[in-house]
Scaffold this motif. Structure first.
Motif, PDB file in Angstrom:
ATOM      1  N   VAL A 229       0.849  -1.188   0.000  1.00 38.71           N
ATOM      2  CA  VAL A 229       0.000   0.000   0.000  1.00 38.71           C
ATOM      3  C   VAL A 229       0.884   1.237   0.000  1.00 38.71           C
ATOM      4  O   VAL A 229       1.803   1.351   0.813  1.00 38.71           O
ATOM      5  CB  VAL A 229      -0.932   0.026   1.232  1.00 38.71           C
ATOM      6  N   LYS A 230       0.607   2.146  -0.922  1.00 30.33           N
ATOM      7  CA  LYS A 230       1.357   3.394  -1.018  1.00 30.33           C
ATOM      8  C   LYS A 230       0.371   4.549  -0.868  1.00 30.33           C
ATOM      9  O   LYS A 230      -0.585   4.661  -1.634  1.00 30.33           O
ATOM     10  CB  LYS A 230       2.077   3.499  -2.370  1.00 30.33           C
ATOM     11  N   GLU A 231       0.608   5.411   0.132  1.00 33.62           N
ATOM     12  CA  GLU A 231      -0.325   6.490   0.422  1.00 33.62           C
ATOM     13  C   GLU A 231       0.286   7.864   0.202  1.00 33.62           C
ATOM     14  O   GLU A 231       1.512   8.030   0.208  1.00 33.62           O
ATOM     15  CB  GLU A 231      -0.820   6.389   1.873  1.00 33.62           C
ATOM     16  N   ALA A 232      -0.615   8.845   0.023  1.00 32.62           N
ATOM     17  CA  ALA A 232      -0.263  10.266  -0.061  1.00 32.62           C
ATOM     18  C   ALA A 232       0.826  10.527  -1.093  1.00 32.62           C
ATOM     19  O   ALA A 232       1.843  11.159  -0.820  1.00 32.62           O
ATOM     20  CB  ALA A 232       0.177  10.770   1.322  1.00 32.62           C
ATOM     21  N   LEU A 233       0.605  10.019  -2.310  1.00 34.45           N
ATOM     22  CA  LEU A 233       1.590  10.191  -3.371  1.00 34.45           C
ATOM     23  C   LEU A 233       1.254  11.385  -4.248  1.00 34.45           C
ATOM     24  O   LEU A 233       0.098  11.618  -4.593  1.00 34.45           O
ATOM     25  CB  LEU A 233       1.636   8.934  -4.250  1.00 34.45           C
ATOM     26  N   SER A 234       2.289  12.141  -4.612  1.00 37.44           N
ATOM     27  CA  SER A 234       2.114  13.152  -5.650  1.00 37.44           C
ATOM     28  C   SER A 234       2.061  12.446  -6.998  1.00 37.44           C
ATOM     29  O   SER A 234       2.392  11.250  -7.097  1.00 37.44           O
ATOM     30  CB  SER A 234       3.281  14.141  -5.630  1.00 37.44           C
ATOM     31  N   LEU A 235       1.659  13.163  -8.046  1.00 35.45           N
ATOM     32  CA  LEU A 235       1.616  12.539  -9.367  1.00 35.45           C
ATOM     33  C   LEU A 235       2.992  12.077  -9.814  1.00 35.45           C
ATOM     34  O   LEU A 235       3.138  11.022 -10.435  1.00 35.45           O
ATOM     35  CB  LEU A 235       1.031  13.527 -10.383  1.00 35.45           C
ATOM     36  N   GLU A 236       4.017  12.832  -9.491  1.00 30.57           N
ATOM     37  CA  GLU A 236       5.375  12.442  -9.858  1.00 30.57           C
ATOM     38  C   GLU A 236       5.797  11.191  -9.100  1.00 30.57           C
ATOM     39  O   GLU A 236       6.414  10.276  -9.666  1.00 30.57           O
ATOM     40  CB  GLU A 236       6.355  13.586  -9.568  1.00 30.57           C
ATOM     41  N   ASP A 237       5.445  11.125  -7.798  1.00 25.62           N
ATOM     42  CA  ASP A 237       5.741   9.917  -7.019  1.00 25.62           C
ATOM     43  C   ASP A 237       4.987   8.714  -7.570  1.00 25.62           C
ATOM     44  O   ASP A 237       5.519   7.597  -7.608  1.00 25.62           O
ATOM     45  CB  ASP A 237       5.374  10.127  -5.552  1.00 25.62           C
ATOM     46  N   LEU A 238       3.745   8.937  -7.984  1.00 29.32           N
ATOM     47  CA  LEU A 238       2.938   7.860  -8.541  1.00 29.32           C
ATOM     48  C   LEU A 238       3.573   7.334  -9.834  1.00 29.32           C
ATOM     49  O   LEU A 238       3.668   6.119 -10.042  1.00 29.32           O
ATOM     50  CB  LEU A 238       1.520   8.363  -8.810  1.00 29.32           C
ATOM     51  N   ARG A 239       4.026   8.247 -10.669  1.00 25.00           N
ATOM     52  CA  ARG A 239       4.701   7.837 -11.911  1.00 25.00           C
ATOM     53  C   ARG A 239       5.938   7.001 -11.602  1.00 25.00           C
ATOM     54  O   ARG A 239       6.184   5.972 -12.249  1.00 25.00           O
ATOM     55  CB  ARG A 239       5.078   9.075 -12.726  1.00 25.00           C
ATOM     56  N   LYS A 240       6.706   7.422 -10.597  1.00 27.58           N
ATOM     57  CA  LYS A 240       7.918   6.688 -10.218  1.00 27.58           C
ATOM     58  C   LYS A 240       7.578   5.295  -9.690  1.00 27.58           C
ATOM     59  O   LYS A 240       8.298   4.322  -9.968  1.00 27.58           O
ATOM     60  CB  LYS A 240       8.698   7.470  -9.165  1.00 27.58           C
ATOM     61  N   GLU A 241       6.487   5.201  -8.921  1.00 26.67           N
ATOM     62  CA  GLU A 241       6.074   3.903  -8.386  1.00 26.67           C
ATOM     63  C   GLU A 241       5.712   2.944  -9.529  1.00 26.67           C
ATOM     64  O   GLU A 241       6.082   1.769  -9.508  1.00 26.67           O
ATOM     65  CB  GLU A 241       4.884   4.064  -7.439  1.00 26.67           C
ATOM     66  N   PHE A 242       4.968   3.438 -10.505  1.00 24.42           N
ATOM     67  CA  PHE A 242       4.640   2.603 -11.668  1.00 24.42           C
ATOM     68  C   PHE A 242       5.914   2.182 -12.396  1.00 24.42           C
ATOM     69  O   PHE A 242       6.046   1.039 -12.841  1.00 24.42           O
ATOM     70  CB  PHE A 242       3.712   3.369 -12.620  1.00 24.42           C
ATOM     71  N   ASP A 243       6.843   3.097 -12.518  1.00 27.04           N
ATOM     72  CA  ASP A 243       8.098   2.812 -13.207  1.00 27.04           C
ATOM     73  C   ASP A 243       8.887   1.736 -12.468  1.00 27.04           C
ATOM     74  O   ASP A 243       9.467   0.826 -13.086  1.00 27.04           O
ATOM     75  CB  ASP A 243       8.925   4.092 -13.321  1.00 27.04           C
ATOM     76  N   GLU A 244       8.913   1.815 -11.132  1.00 22.46           N
ATOM     77  CA  GLU A 244       9.683   0.868 -10.330  1.00 22.46           C
ATOM     78  C   GLU A 244       9.183  -0.564 -10.469  1.00 22.46           C
ATOM     79  O   GLU A 244       9.969  -1.516 -10.353  1.00 22.46           O
ATOM     80  CB  GLU A 244       9.668   1.279  -8.857  1.00 22.46           C
ATOM     81  N   VAL A 245       7.880  -0.742 -10.676  1.00 21.31           N
ATOM     82  CA  VAL A 245       7.335  -2.099 -10.824  1.00 21.31           C
ATOM     83  C   VAL A 245       7.175  -2.478 -12.293  1.00 21.31           C
ATOM     84  O   VAL A 245       6.495  -3.462 -12.623  1.00 21.31           O
ATOM     85  CB  VAL A 245       5.987  -2.252 -10.077  1.00 21.31           C
ATOM     86  N   GLY A 246       7.770  -1.702 -13.191  1.00 24.43           N
ATOM     87  CA  GLY A 246       7.754  -2.040 -14.607  1.00 24.43           C
ATOM     88  C   GLY A 246       6.427  -1.833 -15.288  1.00 24.43           C
ATOM     89  O   GLY A 246       6.114  -2.505 -16.276  1.00 24.43           O
TER      90      GLY A 246
END
Length: 259
Positions: A229-246
């Protein structure tokens, strides 16, 4: 409620007379009656506790009861398969009060029914391996009771052996990976179980979830090993999270349109 149904309830309360063995948990003129039976099924190997919930509709016994089954000793899939067998048995019987008859039938045939369930489960596992891994991206409109909602999502993903991410922010997204049938089961649960509360605080189903995509895992995507679970993400953080899991391609295809 007809006299024959009242007689049946009297019999059930007499047969299942131990503490918490039999309970009427709902009695509504509009939707019918719901009763719960807790029983132990004896086999050669052990005792298996079963919680059987029967929903007797207004037309019962002309209309057969609906059934749900749970057990601390059985998996969700096994309980679902047992339920389907009991429901099919109920549909095969002539219209008459049948709850006690169904409980006795389940107890007497439990070992054979579980053997059938094990065969089905083995077939399902083989089919799942043939299907391979799938990825799904879901969008939730809101979470009012956030802590309980998140806990339920974590419970379902663990039970269904799904991995991925729950992104709690704006937007709220659920990224899932696993067997296709497990993803289908998750989506069914998400839509049919009361997972949140409405503006008045009453429990409610998720009516505003959308399935953004449901695709087989390809070489373009990486396999996710855990559910987090990932909370309180900015859009840039969200993009990075998607990138990290491919899964950056999913972000680029679907997320910008949600803003």
């Amino acid at each position: 409620m007809s006299e024959e149904v009242l007689d049946e309830l009297s019999v059930l309360s007499a047969v299942f007379c131990g503490k918490d063995e039999f309970q009427v948990i709902e009695d509504s003129a509009e939707t019918g009656l719901v009763c719960r039976i807790h029983t132990l099924v004896q086999t050669d190997e052990k005792e298996t506790p079963l919680n059987l919930t029967f929903h007797l509709p207004r037309g019962y016994p002309d209309a057969p009861p609906d059934v749900s089954i749970s057990s601390s000793e059985l998996s969700r899939k096994q309980c679902q398969e047992l339920k389907e067998m009991v429901v099919n048995k109920a549909r095969s019987l002539q219209a008459r009060p049948m709850v006690h008859e169904l409980v006795m039938w389940l107890q007497h045939n439990f070992s054979d029914l579980m053997a059938t369930s094990d065969v089905l489960q083995s077939q399902n596992t083989a089919d799942g391996e043939a299907e391979g891994v799938w990825t799904a991206l879901l969008h939730l409109d809101h979470m009012r009771s956030k802590a309980k909602y998140i806990k339920l999502i974590e419970k379902w993903t663990a039970e269904l052996r799904l991995t991925g991410r729950l992104f709690v922010g704006k937007p709220i997204l659920i990224l899932l990976q696993g067997e296709r049938r497990s993803i289908k089961e998750y989506i069914h649960l998400q839509r049919t179980v009361k997972v949140d509360v409405d503006s008045s605080g009453k429990r409610c189903k998720e009516k505003m979830m959308s399935v953004l995509c449901e695709i087989p895992l390809s070489e373009d995507f990486e396999r996710i090993s855990t559910f987090e679970v990932k909370e309180a993400l900015s859009l840039e953080d969200l993009r990075k999270e998607f990138d990290e899991v491919g899964a950056l391609k999913l972000y680029q295809e679907f997320v910008p349109s949600l803003q």
